[in-house]
Write a protein that holds these residues in place. Structure first.
Motif, PDB file in Angstrom:
ATOM      1  N   GLN A  17       0.831  -1.212   0.000  1.00 16.34           N
ATOM      2  CA  GLN A  17       0.000   0.000   0.000  1.00 16.34           C
ATOM      3  C   GLN A  17       0.867   1.264   0.000  1.00 16.34           C
ATOM      4  OE1 GLN A  17      -1.883  -1.952   3.270  1.00 16.34           O
ATOM      5  NE2 GLN A  17      -1.453  -0.249   4.652  1.00 16.34           N
ATOM      6  N   TRP A  18       1.825   1.262  -0.926  1.00 15.95           N
ATOM      7  CA  TRP A  18       2.747   2.381  -1.046  1.00 15.95           C
ATOM      8  C   TRP A  18       2.372   3.262  -2.230  1.00 15.95           C
ATOM      9  CZ3 TRP A  18       6.876   3.608   2.171  1.00 15.95           C
ATOM     10  CH2 TRP A  18       7.118   2.691   3.193  1.00 15.95           C
ATOM     11  N   LEU A  19       2.856   4.495  -2.186  1.00 17.81           N
ATOM     12  CA  LEU A  19       2.687   5.436  -3.288  1.00 17.81           C
ATOM     13  C   LEU A  19       3.859   6.409  -3.246  1.00 17.81           C
ATOM     14  CD1 LEU A  19       1.658   8.017  -1.469  1.00 17.81           C
ATOM     15  CD2 LEU A  19      -0.580   6.999  -1.795  1.00 17.81           C
ATOM     16  N   VAL A  20       3.939   7.250  -4.257  1.00 21.63           N
ATOM     17  CA  VAL A  20       4.940   8.325  -4.271  1.00 21.63           C
ATOM     18  C   VAL A  20       4.192   9.644  -4.212  1.00 21.63           C
ATOM     19  CG1 VAL A  20       6.725   7.031  -5.475  1.00 21.63           C
ATOM     20  CG2 VAL A  20       4.991   8.249  -6.797  1.00 21.63           C
ATOM     21  N   TRP A  21       4.905  10.713  -3.877  1.00 15.40           N
ATOM     22  CA  TRP A  21       4.250  12.012  -3.794  1.00 15.40           C
ATOM     23  C   TRP A  21       5.180  13.106  -4.297  1.00 15.40           C
ATOM     24  CZ3 TRP A  21       6.850  15.453  -0.736  1.00 15.40           C
ATOM     25  CH2 TRP A  21       7.674  14.929   0.260  1.00 15.40           C
ATOM     26  N   LYS A  22       4.543  14.222  -4.640  1.00 16.64           N
ATOM     27  CA  LYS A  22       5.288  15.359  -5.179  1.00 16.64           C
ATOM     28  C   LYS A  22       4.703  16.633  -4.591  1.00 16.64           C
ATOM     29  CE  LYS A  22       6.152  15.205  -9.545  1.00 16.64           C
ATOM     30  NZ  LYS A  22       6.014  15.256 -11.033  1.00 16.64           N
ATOM     31  N   TYR A  23       5.573  17.592  -4.289  1.00 17.50           N
ATOM     32  CA  TYR A  23       5.105  18.897  -3.821  1.00 17.50           C
ATOM     33  C   TYR A  23       4.398  19.625  -4.962  1.00 17.50           C
ATOM     34  CZ  TYR A  23       7.872  18.615   0.502  1.00 17.50           C
ATOM     35  OH  TYR A  23       8.378  18.261   1.714  1.00 17.50           O
ATOM     36  N   VAL A  24       3.184  20.106  -4.694  1.00 16.75           N
ATOM     37  CA  VAL A  24       2.415  20.858  -5.686  1.00 16.75           C
ATOM     38  C   VAL A  24       1.841  22.097  -5.001  1.00 16.75           C
ATOM     39  CG1 VAL A  24       0.417  20.846  -7.225  1.00 16.75           C
ATOM     40  CG2 VAL A  24       1.824  18.781  -6.985  1.00 16.75           C
ATOM     41  N   TRP A  50      -2.536   1.736  -5.217  1.00 14.95           N
ATOM     42  CA  TRP A  50      -1.388   1.528  -4.346  1.00 14.95           C
ATOM     43  C   TRP A  50      -0.452   0.496  -4.970  1.00 14.95           C
ATOM     44  CZ3 TRP A  50      -4.895   0.275   0.470  1.00 14.95           C
ATOM     45  CH2 TRP A  50      -5.705   1.370   0.731  1.00 14.95           C
ATOM     46  N   THR A  51       0.765   0.438  -4.481  1.00 11.99           N
ATOM     47  CA  THR A  51       1.741  -0.502  -5.033  1.00 11.99           C
ATOM     48  C   THR A  51       2.664  -0.987  -3.926  1.00 11.99           C
ATOM     49  OG1 THR A  51       3.373  -0.806  -6.789  1.00 11.99           O
ATOM     50  CG2 THR A  51       3.399   1.310  -5.652  1.00 11.99           C
ATOM     51  N   THR A  52       3.782  -1.588  -4.307  1.00 14.35           N
ATOM     52  CA  THR A  52       4.697  -2.175  -3.327  1.00 14.35           C
ATOM     53  C   THR A  52       5.845  -1.225  -3.013  1.00 14.35           C
ATOM     54  OG1 THR A  52       6.079  -3.215  -5.009  1.00 14.35           O
ATOM     55  CG2 THR A  52       4.163  -4.465  -4.221  1.00 14.35           C
ATOM     56  N   PHE A  53       6.525  -1.530  -1.909  1.00 15.24           N
ATOM     57  CA  PHE A  53       7.686  -0.758  -1.498  1.00 15.24           C
ATOM     58  C   PHE A  53       8.784  -0.817  -2.567  1.00 15.24           C
ATOM     59  CE2 PHE A  53      11.793  -0.573   0.811  1.00 15.24           C
ATOM     60  CZ  PHE A  53      11.679   0.697   1.355  1.00 15.24           C
ATOM     61  N   GLY A  54       8.995  -1.998  -3.138  1.00  7.34           N
ATOM     62  CA  GLY A  54      10.039  -2.147  -4.154  1.00  7.34           C
ATOM     63  C   GLY A  54       9.813  -1.267  -5.362  1.00  7.34           C
ATOM     64  N   GLN A  55       8.550  -1.091  -5.751  1.00  9.74           N
ATOM     65  CA  GLN A  55       8.260  -0.262  -6.917  1.00  9.74           C
ATOM     66  C   GLN A  55       8.437   1.222  -6.634  1.00  9.74           C
ATOM     67  OE1 GLN A  55       4.324  -2.053  -7.708  1.00  9.74           O
ATOM     68  NE2 GLN A  55       5.085  -2.567  -9.748  1.00  9.74           N
ATOM     69  N   TYR A  62      10.064  12.142  -8.307  1.00  6.25           N
ATOM     70  CA  TYR A  62       9.137  12.466  -7.229  1.00  6.25           C
ATOM     71  C   TYR A  62       9.914  12.969  -6.019  1.00  6.25           C
ATOM     72  CZ  TYR A  62       5.931   9.942 -10.219  1.00  6.25           C
ATOM     73  OH  TYR A  62       5.188   9.541 -11.290  1.00  6.25           O
ATOM     74  N   ASP A  63       9.176  13.618  -5.075  1.00  2.00           N
ATOM     75  CA  ASP A  63       9.830  14.206  -3.901  1.00  2.00           C
ATOM     76  C   ASP A  63       9.895  13.254  -2.713  1.00  2.00           C
ATOM     77  OD1 ASP A  63      10.326  16.798  -5.006  1.00  2.00           O
ATOM     78  OD2 ASP A  63       8.175  17.190  -4.864  1.00  2.00           O
ATOM     79  N   GLY A  64       9.111  12.188  -2.733  1.00  2.00           N
ATOM     80  CA  GLY A  64       9.145  11.276  -1.600  1.00  2.00           C
ATOM     81  C   GLY A  64       8.237  10.089  -1.791  1.00  2.00           C
ATOM     82  N   ILE A  65       8.258   9.206  -0.806  1.00  2.00           N
ATOM     83  CA  ILE A  65       7.410   8.020  -0.822  1.00  2.00           C
ATOM     84  C   ILE A  65       6.474   8.070   0.381  1.00  2.00           C
ATOM     85  CG2 ILE A  65       9.138   6.631  -2.000  1.00  2.00           C
ATOM     86  CD1 ILE A  65       9.859   5.354   0.667  1.00  2.00           C
ATOM     87  N   GLY A  66       5.364   7.322   0.294  1.00  2.00           N
ATOM     88  CA  GLY A  66       4.418   7.315   1.387  1.00  2.00           C
ATOM     89  C   GLY A  66       3.735   5.978   1.508  1.00  2.00           C
ATOM     90  N   ARG A 144      -5.810   7.589   4.724  1.00  2.00           N
ATOM     91  CA  ARG A 144      -4.799   8.642   4.750  1.00  2.00           C
ATOM     92  C   ARG A 144      -3.446   7.983   4.514  1.00  2.00           C
ATOM     93  NH1 ARG A 144      -8.841  11.166   4.929  1.00  2.00           N
ATOM     94  NH2 ARG A 144      -9.313  13.112   6.038  1.00  2.00           N
ATOM     95  N   TYR A 145      -2.473   8.777   4.063  1.00  2.00           N
ATOM     96  CA  TYR A 145      -1.119   8.233   3.958  1.00  2.00           C
ATOM     97  C   TYR A 145      -0.153   9.153   4.682  1.00  2.00           C
ATOM     98  CZ  TYR A 145       0.695  11.640   0.561  1.00  2.00           C
ATOM     99  OH  TYR A 145       1.146  12.793  -0.044  1.00  2.00           O
ATOM    100  N   PHE A 146       0.944   8.603   5.132  1.00  2.00           N
ATOM    101  CA  PHE A 146       2.030   9.368   5.742  1.00  2.00           C
ATOM    102  C   PHE A 146       3.243   9.312   4.816  1.00  2.00           C
ATOM    103  CE2 PHE A 146       1.246   9.378  10.645  1.00  2.00           C
ATOM    104  CZ  PHE A 146       0.212  10.288  10.447  1.00  2.00           C
ATOM    105  N   ALA A 147       3.881  10.465   4.600  1.00  2.00           N
ATOM    106  CA  ALA A 147       5.184  10.468   3.953  1.00  2.00           C
ATOM    107  C   ALA A 147       6.179   9.738   4.850  1.00  2.00           C
ATOM    108  CB  ALA A 147       5.637  11.898   3.700  1.00  2.00           C
ATOM    109  N   VAL A 148       7.043   8.928   4.251  1.00  2.00           N
ATOM    110  CA  VAL A 148       7.993   8.114   5.004  1.00  2.00           C
ATOM    111  C   VAL A 148       9.409   8.567   4.654  1.00  2.00           C
ATOM    112  CG1 VAL A 148       8.837   5.776   5.438  1.00  2.00           C
ATOM    113  CG2 VAL A 148       6.402   6.160   5.004  1.00  2.00           C
ATOM    114  N   THR A 149      10.224   8.831   5.704  1.00  2.00           N
ATOM    115  CA  THR A 149      11.587   9.308   5.488  1.00  2.00           C
ATOM    116  C   THR A 149      12.658   8.339   5.973  1.00  2.00           C
ATOM    117  OG1 THR A 149      11.738  10.439   7.634  1.00  2.00           O
ATOM    118  CG2 THR A 149      10.775  11.674   5.792  1.00  2.00           C
ATOM    119  N   GLY A 150      12.318   7.470   6.932  1.00  2.00           N
ATOM    120  CA  GLY A 150      13.338   6.601   7.517  1.00  2.00           C
ATOM    121  C   GLY A 150      14.290   7.326   8.439  1.00  2.00           C
ATOM    122  N   GLN A 151      14.066   8.628   8.670  1.00  2.00           N
ATOM    123  CA  GLN A 151      14.922   9.399   9.587  1.00  2.00           C
ATOM    124  C   GLN A 151      14.419   9.175  11.011  1.00  2.00           C
ATOM    125  OE1 GLN A 151      17.667  11.242   8.621  1.00  2.00           O
ATOM    126  NE2 GLN A 151      17.308  10.288   6.622  1.00  2.00           N
TER     127      GLN A 151
END
Length: 590
Positions: A17-24, A50-55, A62-66, A144-151
């Motif tokens: 259940q992953w996606l990518v995102w971009k600042y708009v 939605w898709t997989t983490f690997g994809q 894109y600016d990030g993943i979520g 809802r989705y959360f942007a994920v950073t791994g930080q």
């Protein structure tokens, strides 16, 4: 912000259940818009997008993943927005993060953090966003989705933990609908003459313009709500007054949700303007009427009947007969202050007392403001097992069998203790919050109620006034219910020596804590050495020697004969338990 993929928990990476995102930028504001790696739009409510983490980690441009929250995964996401300042968590956020102790990472903006945990959103919707302290709290379980950073933050768990109890607590604190207050009828003039703050506020609001739709009705209602807090009312008191306003001055009446929003906005405005309690500080506050003495002594007659029948009786301090006899500080309706400097082990003594009350069938409740429930249960386990090594994590790692045996032996007692412990480490609990808690516990039948330490509560901008109000309000509750309140505190300074350090004017909380309470106890550590004592049963009997390393002074007592008395105890660091040795007497001069 750089995404650190290796830090992302496997529980998240395995989800489809992953996606990518971009600042708009839209209408002058920037938002994170979700996309599929193919460039097609993504939707947090449509699993087909939605898709997989690997994809997503292979996608470019894109600016990030979520990661999307879906109910079948049983995860809840918490976003603490505007919670980071100069690279450090703000105090209110630090308390939440430490309490949850689950996977937490810095958000893409660097000004907030996001937490993932297993559990269920207690509400009946997707989740929500609420203003909290000087930031915002968001909590979601689906759609809802959360942007994920791994930080990630390193001082909490790196895995996604089960935290339903913590979710419930945060929901109750931030998101739960305000309880509908009981309807309060318009006050009579007699009520206003008694100086009741709610009645004074209503009398003031009677003169304000009505809230008429289409004629600045919103402004009138917001002003009325502000006046509630300018009169220094609590949230519950403001609710009661505003319900009166809604039923008599609002045309048409506001919905519960609309009224809640206006009350929350009013509190924020009044606090920001420094006007909380403004009306009560003005010189036109009416004097409190002084009632004449009653013509009959029925109150005394009732008290005498309660004493002779055994209804009005003192509760014993467990394992402390000399203190019980000398102070009689746990009579119905009393308030006791227990003071001691750092290292005096007063909280350990309270823990041992709680175990004793539990064994004796005395109902009690304790609110710990500095450490959480598990911390105090662990110390209680060490006291029950009489083995201080059960608080040493290094030893426990080498003695798993002994730890398991101790826990299994005392599990029932520990569970019973846990049900009587409230905790709020790192939270901004106010004195008004504690007044409500004390009232709830007293009404529930708790005979002894403890707050440890009272000085950790937020007393606002005028602590001298807040402390006095707290003591008087809780004192009224004790008299009404027959409970006993124990407040743990400390000296205002550590500079005193001997008796100088234990005078009432050096008590944290100032005059309110020594003037309006019935008993003040002061615990002091000392070097373990023999002292001359007598037994509590016969203060005129023969002297004897006993080794003492703690002195408990009865600085003040209005109900017992022991004012000024010093009672010796021995605290055994091997068992973390106290043993009372008896009243200390001075050596006779030759």
């Amino acid at each position: 912000m750089t995404i650190t993929l290796d830090n992302i928990p496997s529980d998240l990476r395995s989800l489809p259940q992953w996606l990518v995102w971009k600042y708009v930028t839209r209408d002058g504001s920037t938002t994170k818009v979700p996309f599929q790696p193919t460039g097609a739009p993504a939707d947090s409510t449509d699993p087909a997008t939605w898709t997989t983490f690997g994809q997503v980690i292979e996608a470019e441009g894109y600016d990030g993943i979520g990661c999307v929250f879906a109910p079948d995964n049983g995860m809840v996401g918490i976003d603490l927005d505007n919670s980071v300042e100069d690279g450090e968590l703000k105090p209110w956020a630090r308390g939440i993060v430490a309490s949850f102790n689950t996977y937490t990472e810095i958000s893409p903006s660097g000004t907030g953090v996001k937490l993932w945990c297993y559990g269920k959103w207690p509400g009946d919707n997707t989740g929500g966003r609420r203003k909290f302290r000087d930031g915002f709290v968001e909590m979601y379980c689906r759609a809802r989705y959360f942007a994920v950073t791994g930080q990630r933050l390193d001082n909490v768990s790196h895995e996604i933990e089960k935290r339903q109890e913590k979710i419930n607590g945060l929901y109750a604190l931030v998101f739960a609908p305000k309880p509908a207050p009981r309807r309060m009828p318009p006050p009579s003039s007699a009520a206003a003459n008694r100086g009741d703050e709610q009645a004074r506020c209503i009398e003031y609001l009677r003169k304000c313009p009505e809230a008429v739709a289409g004629n600045r009705g919103h402004d009138s209602t917001l002003r009325a709500a502000c006046e509630c807090f300018r009169f220094g009312l609590s949230d519950n008191e403001a609710w009661a007054v505003m319900e009166w306003w809604n039923s008599t001055k609002a045309h048409p009446a506001w919905s519960v949700k609309e009224l809640a929003h206006k009350i929350e906005s009013a509190r924020a405005k009044v606090e920001a303007d420094g006007e909380f309690g403004l009306r009560n500080r003005q010189i036109d506050k009416p004097a409190v009427p002084i009632e004449p003495p009653p013509a009959e002594s029925s109150d005394l007659s009732n008290l005498l009947g309660d004493i002779t029948s055994g209804k009005f009786t003192n509760i014993e301090w467990p394992y402390a007969p000399a203190l019980t006899r000398g102070a009689r500080s746990l009579l119905p309706g009393t308030t006791t202050v227990l003071c001691g400097s750092g290292g005096s082990t007063k909280s350990m003594w309270i823990s041992q007392c709680c175990i004793g009350w539990l064994e004796a069938g005395v109902e009690f409740a304790v609110f710990h403001l500095e450490e959480d429930r598990k911390f105090h249960q662990l110390r209680a386990l060490a006291q029950l097992a009489r083995d201080s090594r059960l608080t040493d994590d290094e030893w426990m790692r080498t003695a798993a069998g002994a730890v398991a045996d101790a826990y299994e032996t005392h599990m029932g007692t520990l569970d019973a203790l846990g049900k009587r412990i409230w905790d709020a480490p790192g939270s901004d609990i106010s004195l008004d919050d504690l007044v409500r808690w004390v009232g709830e516990r007293a009404d529930a039948g708790c005979r002894v109620i403890i707050i440890d330490p009272i000085t950790a509560a937020d007393s606002g901008k005028e602590p001298w006034s807040a402390d006095r109000k707290f003591i008087l309000e809780t004192k009224r509750i004790m008299r009404r219910t027959g409970s006993s309140l124990v407040l743990v505190t400390h000296p205002r300074s550590e500079g005193g020596k001997g008796d100088q350090g234990s005078r009432l004017d050096n008590l944290a909380g100032g005059r309110a804590y020594n003037r309006f309470t019935q008993c003040v106890l002061w615990m002091e550590p000392c070097e373990a050495e023999p002292m001359t004592i007598r037994t509590f049963k016969d203060l005129r009997g023969p002297k004897h020697q006993a080794t003492v390393n703690r002195i408990l002074r009865i600085i003040k007592t209005r109900n017992g004969p022991g004012s000024g008395r010093k009672i010796g105890s021995f605290f055994d660091p091997q068992t973390l338990c106290f043993e009372e040795r008896g009243p200390i007497i001075e050596e006779e001069k030759q």
